[in-house]
Write a protein that holds these residues in place. Structure first.
Motif, PDB file in Angstrom:
ATOM      1  N   GLN A  67     -72.530 -16.926 -37.332  1.00  0.00           N
ATOM      2  CA  GLN A  67     -72.371 -17.358 -35.949  1.00  0.00           C
ATOM      3  C   GLN A  67     -71.926 -18.817 -35.846  1.00  0.00           C
ATOM      4  O   GLN A  67     -71.274 -19.201 -34.872  1.00  0.00           O
ATOM      5  CB  GLN A  67     -73.664 -17.130 -35.169  1.00  0.00           C
ATOM      6  N   SER A  68     -72.243 -19.614 -36.848  1.00  0.00           N
ATOM      7  CA  SER A  68     -71.819 -21.007 -36.830  1.00  0.00           C
ATOM      8  C   SER A  68     -70.321 -21.150 -37.112  1.00  0.00           C
ATOM      9  O   SER A  68     -69.760 -22.231 -36.954  1.00  0.00           O
ATOM     10  CB  SER A  68     -72.613 -21.820 -37.861  1.00  0.00           C
ATOM     11  N   TYR A 117     -72.247 -16.061 -25.494  1.00  0.00           N
ATOM     12  CA  TYR A 117     -72.356 -17.500 -25.711  1.00  0.00           C
ATOM     13  C   TYR A 117     -71.154 -18.262 -25.172  1.00  0.00           C
ATOM     14  O   TYR A 117     -71.157 -19.496 -25.173  1.00  0.00           O
ATOM     15  CB  TYR A 117     -72.553 -17.815 -27.200  1.00  0.00           C
ATOM     16  N   ARG A 126     -76.409 -22.896 -25.514  1.00  0.00           N
ATOM     17  CA  ARG A 126     -76.199 -24.303 -25.831  1.00  0.00           C
ATOM     18  C   ARG A 126     -77.525 -25.063 -25.841  1.00  0.00           C
ATOM     19  O   ARG A 126     -77.786 -25.882 -26.723  1.00  0.00           O
ATOM     20  CB  ARG A 126     -75.235 -24.938 -24.818  1.00  0.00           C
ATOM     21  N   SER A 129     -79.456 -24.554 -29.072  1.00  0.00           N
ATOM     22  CA  SER A 129     -78.750 -24.825 -30.326  1.00  0.00           C
ATOM     23  C   SER A 129     -79.161 -26.173 -30.909  1.00  0.00           C
ATOM     24  O   SER A 129     -79.833 -26.983 -30.255  1.00  0.00           O
ATOM     25  CB  SER A 129     -77.243 -24.805 -30.089  1.00  0.00           C
ATOM     26  N   THR A 133     -74.169 -28.452 -32.605  1.00  0.00           N
ATOM     27  CA  THR A 133     -73.586 -27.398 -31.777  1.00  0.00           C
ATOM     28  C   THR A 133     -73.561 -27.801 -30.312  1.00  0.00           C
ATOM     29  O   THR A 133     -72.579 -27.551 -29.605  1.00  0.00           O
ATOM     30  CB  THR A 133     -74.380 -26.084 -31.940  1.00  0.00           C
ATOM     31  N   ARG A 134     -74.622 -28.425 -29.852  1.00  0.00           N
ATOM     32  CA  ARG A 134     -74.651 -28.860 -28.451  1.00  0.00           C
ATOM     33  C   ARG A 134     -73.551 -29.872 -28.151  1.00  0.00           C
ATOM     34  O   ARG A 134     -73.001 -29.900 -27.059  1.00  0.00           O
ATOM     35  CB  ARG A 134     -76.018 -29.472 -28.121  1.00  0.00           C
ATOM     36  N   LEU A 137     -69.885 -27.659 -28.701  1.00  0.00           N
ATOM     37  CA  LEU A 137     -69.589 -26.477 -27.896  1.00  0.00           C
ATOM     38  C   LEU A 137     -68.795 -26.787 -26.629  1.00  0.00           C
ATOM     39  O   LEU A 137     -67.845 -26.044 -26.297  1.00  0.00           O
ATOM     40  CB  LEU A 137     -70.889 -25.743 -27.549  1.00  0.00           C
TER      41      LEU A 137
END
Length: 398
Positions: A67-68, A117, A126, A129, A133-134, A137
């Motif tokens: 997922q990353s 997502y 978000r 995360s 990621t935050r 994104l």
């Protein structure tokens, strides 16, 4: 006819993979394409097919942290060569429909959900995360949304797993979808003669499933609640739970089957795209107490196979449980189980095949009825004969 099945990732056996198994039954010779695959965690039925993974498979740790790799997924999907296939069946929840089929191919997408997502769960994902990621994104999500909408044009027909998902397909892609609920192994479950004094909730322990409402409500009421599942919310849920709430973690199938059959009712307070567990509970003859939202509206019949409540709060759930207990004796396990049979694997395969056949016929008719292209100097030569170029065109046009 060469058939390809495209699934977002094959790293476990859940509802999406059950759809893949059903498609494998319909097309035993089909090839499977996916972003990443863990062969040890998929069924023998899927493993028997030729499986092609994308270049993401070669990245260390991809099978666990796939997922990353979201920013790379469009490139990975479009690198898969499906140019030789006549029928492409994509199974979409993460990106899967974004493959590039042949212009002559028929592409049917079974959509479990537009990517949550990126769309309606964007802010929830978000917020939960990590820091990186935050930060990233908001920069990558707009481009991914554009790609997601653009690739919806590569699909000839959408099939949604619930009316809730069909509405989201209409909202985000501006496409109409046929609703076909996913297959459930209803014959693996059965009612028992006697139930026990506990309620059950089961599934991943993540925020949007709202298991916290169940834990707080049953702690406050002093009613027995059994929680099956694991996830990032486990520690927080245990902290808020009273002595009447029991956590079993990730239970093996025989335990889940036994608890589903013996509970007073299944508690389902979240909003799901469809929701397999409520159908499994009904196949066990047990009613469902659920929030009136999402895919549950396709499966639970209010006051016949369960109780639906509108107020998604602790008080709303308590009121629903109290209402259930006032009418508990009116629920008939045999009728509840009979309703669950509508979601059987056999019914899914029959209806899915009909949808595929209809779309193939529509595409063939579209091709046959399309006017044949005419050369620039089209017309009849002396003697009533068509020009040689036009005659060749007529002979070659299928």
């Amino acid at each position: 006819m060469r058939v390809a099945i495209v699934h977002y990732w094959l790293v476990s056996m859940r509802g999406g993979e059950k759809v893949v198994e059903a498609l494998c039954d319909l097309y035993p010779e089909a090839d499977i394409f996916t972003l990443v695959c863990d062969h040890e965690k998929i069924s023998d039925k899927i493993r028997q097919h030729r499986i092609t993974s994308s270049f993401l498979q070669k990245i260390p740790g991809a099978r666990r942290h796939y997922q990353s790799l979201l920013p790379l997924m469009p490139f990975a999907l479009e690198s898969l060569d499906l140019s030789q296939y006549d029928l492409v069946l994509s199974s979409e929840s993460g990106p899967a429909k974004g493959i590039t089929p042949s212009p002559q191919a028929t592409h049917i997408c079974y959509c479990h959900s537009p990517m949550r997502y990126l769309w309606d769960h964007y802010h929830f994902y978000r917020a939960g995360s990590g820091v990186l990621t935050r930060l990233l994104l908001p920069w990558i999500a707009p481009a991914l949304r554009v790609w997601d909408v653009t690739t919806s044009a590569r699909v000839d027909a959408f099939v949604a797993n619930s009316r809730h998902v069909a509405d989201r397909i209409e909202k985000y892609y501006r496409r109409t979808a046929t609703v076909l609920n996913p297959p459930v192994s209803v014959d693996d479950f059965a009612p028992v003669a006697a139930t026990e004094d506990f309620y059950l909730t089961a599934g991943q322990l993540v925020g949007y499933k709202r298991v916290d409402l169940a834990v707080r409500a049953f702690t406050r009421m002093g009613r027995n609640l059994v929680v099956i599942g694991e996830g990032q919310e486990m520690a927080a849920l245990k902290r808020m739970a009273g002595p009447t709430v029991t956590f079993l973690g990730r239970a093996p199938f025989p335990v889940l089957k036994e608890k589903l059959a013996r509970c007073r009712a299944l508690v389902f307070p979240g909003t799901e795209d469809f929701g397999i567990v409520p159908v499994e509970a009904m196949a066990s003859g047990r009613p469902v107490i659920a929030h009136a939202s999402g895919g549950i509206m396709d499966s639970v019949v209010a006051d016949h196979t369960g109780i639906l409540f509108d107020d998604q709060s602790e008080d709303g759930l308590i009121a629903a449980v109290e209402r259930f207990e006032r009418m508990e004796t009116t629920f008939r396990p045999d009728l509840i189980r009979a309703h669950a049979q509508e979601f059987s694997e056999a019914n899914f395969k029959r209806r899915m095949q009909a949808i595929i056949d209809h779309e193939l016929d529509r595409r063939r008719q579209q091709h046959v009825l399309r006017p044949a292209p005419q050369p620039a100097h089209a017309g009849r030569a002396r003697g009533g004969r068509a020009p040689a170029a036009a005659a060749r065109q007529l002979r070659n046009d299928p």
